[in-house]
Design a protein around this motif. Structure first.
Motif, mmCIF file in Angstrom:
data_model
loop_
_atom_site.group_PDB
_atom_site.id
_atom_site.type_symbol
_atom_site.label_atom_id
_atom_site.label_comp_id
_atom_site.label_asym_id
_atom_site.label_seq_id
_atom_site.Cartn_x
_atom_site.Cartn_y
_atom_site.Cartn_z
ATOM 1 N N LEU A 11 0.987 -0.748 -0.029
ATOM 2 C CA LEU A 11 -0.161 0.557 0.155
ATOM 3 C C LEU A 11 0.524 1.107 0.171
ATOM 4 C CD1 LEU A 11 -2.435 -1.170 2.893
ATOM 5 C CD2 LEU A 11 -2.460 -0.886 0.413
ATOM 6 N N SER A 12 2.462 1.209 -0.110
ATOM 7 C CA SER A 12 3.015 2.303 -0.275
ATOM 8 C C SER A 12 2.315 3.584 -0.759
ATOM 9 C CB SER A 12 4.886 2.097 -0.217
ATOM 10 O OG SER A 12 4.764 0.757 -1.328
ATOM 11 N N ASN A 17 0.790 9.235 -0.866
ATOM 12 C CA ASN A 17 -0.109 10.301 -1.671
ATOM 13 C C ASN A 17 -0.703 10.589 -0.303
ATOM 14 O OD1 ASN A 17 1.153 9.972 -3.962
ATOM 15 N ND2 ASN A 17 -0.597 9.150 -4.624
ATOM 16 N N LEU A 18 -1.273 10.105 0.162
ATOM 17 C CA LEU A 18 -1.816 10.176 1.641
ATOM 18 C C LEU A 18 -1.557 11.333 2.905
ATOM 19 C CD1 LEU A 18 -4.682 7.358 2.431
ATOM 20 C CD2 LEU A 18 -4.922 10.170 1.567
ATOM 21 N N VAL A 19 0.174 10.631 3.127
ATOM 22 C CA VAL A 19 0.856 11.486 3.855
ATOM 23 C C VAL A 19 1.462 12.481 4.033
ATOM 24 C CG1 VAL A 19 2.429 10.375 5.548
ATOM 25 C CG2 VAL A 19 0.616 9.041 5.518
ATOM 26 N N GLU A 36 -8.704 16.499 1.623
ATOM 27 C CA GLU A 36 -10.398 15.862 0.254
ATOM 28 C C GLU A 36 -9.465 15.120 -1.007
ATOM 29 O OE1 GLU A 36 -13.665 17.954 -1.210
ATOM 30 O OE2 GLU A 36 -12.788 18.754 -0.245
ATOM 31 N N PHE A 37 -8.390 16.671 -1.591
ATOM 32 C CA PHE A 37 -7.724 16.336 -2.713
ATOM 33 C C PHE A 37 -6.774 14.664 -2.451
ATOM 34 C CE2 PHE A 37 -7.282 20.430 -3.042
ATOM 35 C CZ PHE A 37 -8.702 20.631 -3.915
ATOM 36 N N ALA A 38 -6.294 14.512 -1.278
ATOM 37 C CA ALA A 38 -5.701 13.049 -1.574
ATOM 38 C C ALA A 38 -6.510 12.144 -1.537
ATOM 39 C CB ALA A 38 -4.951 13.265 -0.008
ATOM 40 N N LEU A 39 -7.778 12.369 -0.372
ATOM 41 C CA LEU A 39 -8.733 10.683 -0.726
ATOM 42 C C LEU A 39 -9.099 10.861 -2.151
ATOM 43 C CD1 LEU A 39 -9.968 11.307 2.877
ATOM 44 C CD2 LEU A 39 -8.961 9.369 2.758
ATOM 45 N N GLY A 296 -10.045 -3.040 9.940
ATOM 46 C CA GLY A 296 -8.659 -2.242 10.954
ATOM 47 C C GLY A 296 -7.434 -2.258 10.023
ATOM 48 N N GLU A 297 -6.908 -3.658 9.796
ATOM 49 C CA GLU A 297 -5.782 -4.114 9.702
ATOM 50 C C GLU A 297 -5.384 -3.309 8.378
ATOM 51 O OE1 GLU A 297 -3.297 -8.035 9.627
ATOM 52 O OE2 GLU A 297 -4.805 -7.727 7.779
ATOM 53 N N PHE A 298 -6.443 -3.086 7.941
ATOM 54 C CA PHE A 298 -6.225 -2.440 6.308
ATOM 55 C C PHE A 298 -6.118 -0.869 6.853
ATOM 56 C CE2 PHE A 298 -7.415 -0.035 2.673
ATOM 57 C CZ PHE A 298 -7.092 -0.210 1.603
ATOM 58 N N VAL A 299 -6.402 -0.507 6.907
ATOM 59 C CA VAL A 299 -6.381 0.955 7.713
ATOM 60 C C VAL A 299 -4.977 1.185 8.438
ATOM 61 C CG1 VAL A 299 -7.023 2.665 9.215
ATOM 62 C CG2 VAL A 299 -8.761 1.478 7.332
ATOM 63 N N GLU A 300 -4.557 0.389 9.138
ATOM 64 C CA GLU A 300 -3.285 0.773 9.934
ATOM 65 C C GLU A 300 -2.450 0.311 8.760
ATOM 66 O OE1 GLU A 300 -1.219 1.410 13.208
ATOM 67 O OE2 GLU A 300 -3.817 0.813 12.894
ATOM 68 N N ALA A 301 -2.322 -0.292 7.855
ATOM 69 C CA ALA A 301 -1.211 0.082 6.587
ATOM 70 C C ALA A 301 -1.022 0.849 6.272
ATOM 71 C CB ALA A 301 -1.336 -1.640 5.860
ATOM 72 N N LEU A 302 -2.547 1.336 5.794
ATOM 73 C CA LEU A 302 -2.448 2.206 4.954
ATOM 74 C C LEU A 302 -2.017 3.257 5.168
ATOM 75 C CD1 LEU A 302 -4.099 3.026 2.133
ATOM 76 C CD2 LEU A 302 -6.182 3.974 2.867
ATOM 77 N N LEU A 303 -2.406 4.157 6.490
ATOM 78 C CA LEU A 303 -1.899 5.551 7.151
ATOM 79 C C LEU A 303 -0.914 4.986 7.957
ATOM 80 C CD1 LEU A 303 -5.119 6.435 8.499
ATOM 81 C CD2 LEU A 303 -4.232 7.557 5.727
ATOM 82 N N GLY A 304 0.013 4.207 8.419
ATOM 83 C CA GLY A 304 0.399 3.745 8.860
ATOM 84 C C GLY A 304 0.414 4.027 10.743
ATOM 85 N N ALA A 305 2.003 4.134 11.252
ATOM 86 C CA ALA A 305 2.035 5.049 12.749
ATOM 87 C C ALA A 305 2.406 5.981 12.578
ATOM 88 C CB ALA A 305 3.114 4.449 13.750
#
Length: 305
Positions: A11-12, A17-19, A36-39, A296-305
């Protein structure tokens, strides 16, 4: 490398792009505009993005990342009760030890090139590992060597494969396979189908015929109809899902190739607009790269710590 590490790596592109777009330490309206643009760029979709932003605004959380994690996780829960629990801040322990199919037959559908046949092989190996007896039906009779490909996988995995000559009637083959599964007492039959252009009415009607043939051979089946979707297609994938859902009534979606896209957010509108759960996600070619989906696991990997 653990599954979570593989998922994070896969998912990097979406995560970067989000982060990069958001200074997480602040929460002015300008930051939400960048979010908003990033999502939308991640193919979360306009309507879902607006709902996510409203959840973030109303959360009262100072940590924007945590507020976004919760809002996205809620969006990825098709079950309203579970979504309500998550919204209240509780984790309903969503990930199951095994994705248990309803019934004994899974009809696998999707357009050409999404990796459907390979995904069936991975699912066969997954369910074998859970102690189930498995059978394949090589219903992709129109693609050159389509049946041979699944036959080779069956040979490697020790899974029986019902095959017919190239160009044979896939509905008749599906009938034979469903009858054979029932007669042999096999736990699970995975039926491959020819890749369909979701815009071609006649081809989609043939798919409906395959489903009816299975029901004639084994009333109540197929218990599941799973769409294999390539994440790289983004919003076009959502349109595919809608057409397949209208024709054969999807009960689940498997999203492949998450490791090659910046559009990993497309899972959100699929769940939100269809109300159909994501069953598995894939981030690579190996069998272990296809795993049960957990919001939950997917979103954790998507946004990171």
């Amino acid at each position: 490398m653990s599954w979570l590490e593989r998922l994070k790596e896969g998912l990097s592109k979406t995560r970067d792009n989000l982060v990069k777009a958001i200074p997480w330490s602040e929460k002015p309206e300008a930051v939400l505009e960048e979010l908003e643009f990033a999502l939308i760029a991640a193919d979360v979709g306009v309507e879902a993005t607006q709902e996510v932003l409203e959840e973030v605004r109303q959360s009262g959380k100072k940590d924007l990342r945590e507020a976004l994690k919760q809002a996205l996780t809620v969006q990825l829960e098709p079950d309203r009760f579970r979504a309500k629990i998550r919204k209240a801040g509780f984790n309903p322990n969503a990930k199951k030890a095994t994705v248990e199919p309803a019934g004994k037959v899974i009809l696998m559908v999707g357009v050409n090139g999404v990796g459907k046949t390979t995904t069936i092989a991975k699912l066969g190996q997954y369910y074998q590992g859970k102690g189930k007896s498995v059978m394949f039906c090589a219903g992709d009779t129109f693609r050159a060597a389509g049946g041979a490909q699944l036959g080779l996988w069956g040979e490697r995995l020790g899974i029986p494969v019902i095959q017919g000559p190239e160009g044979s009637d896939p509905a008749a083959l599906a009938f034979d396979a469903a009858s054979a599964r029932k007669a042999r007492g096999i736990d699970l039959l995975l039926v491959d189908t020819a890749g369909r252009l979701h815009t071609k009415h006649n081809l989609m009607e043939e798919l409906a015929k395959v489903k009816r043939s299975i029901a004639k051979a084994d009333p109540g089946e197929p218990g599941e109809v799973w769409l294999v979707l390539d994440a790289v297609t983004g919003q076009n994938g959502l349109e595919q899902a809608k057409k397949f859902h209208q024709t054969v009534g999807l009960t689940g979606v498997i999203v492949t190739k998450l490791d090659g896209t910046a559009k990993g957010g497309v899972l959100v509108p699929i769940v939100r607009e269809l109300g159909v759960p994501i069953k598995f996600i894939g981030v690579g070619e190996k069998a272990e790269d296809l795993q049960p989906f957990d919001a939950g696991e997917f979103v954790e990997a998507l946004l990171g710590a």
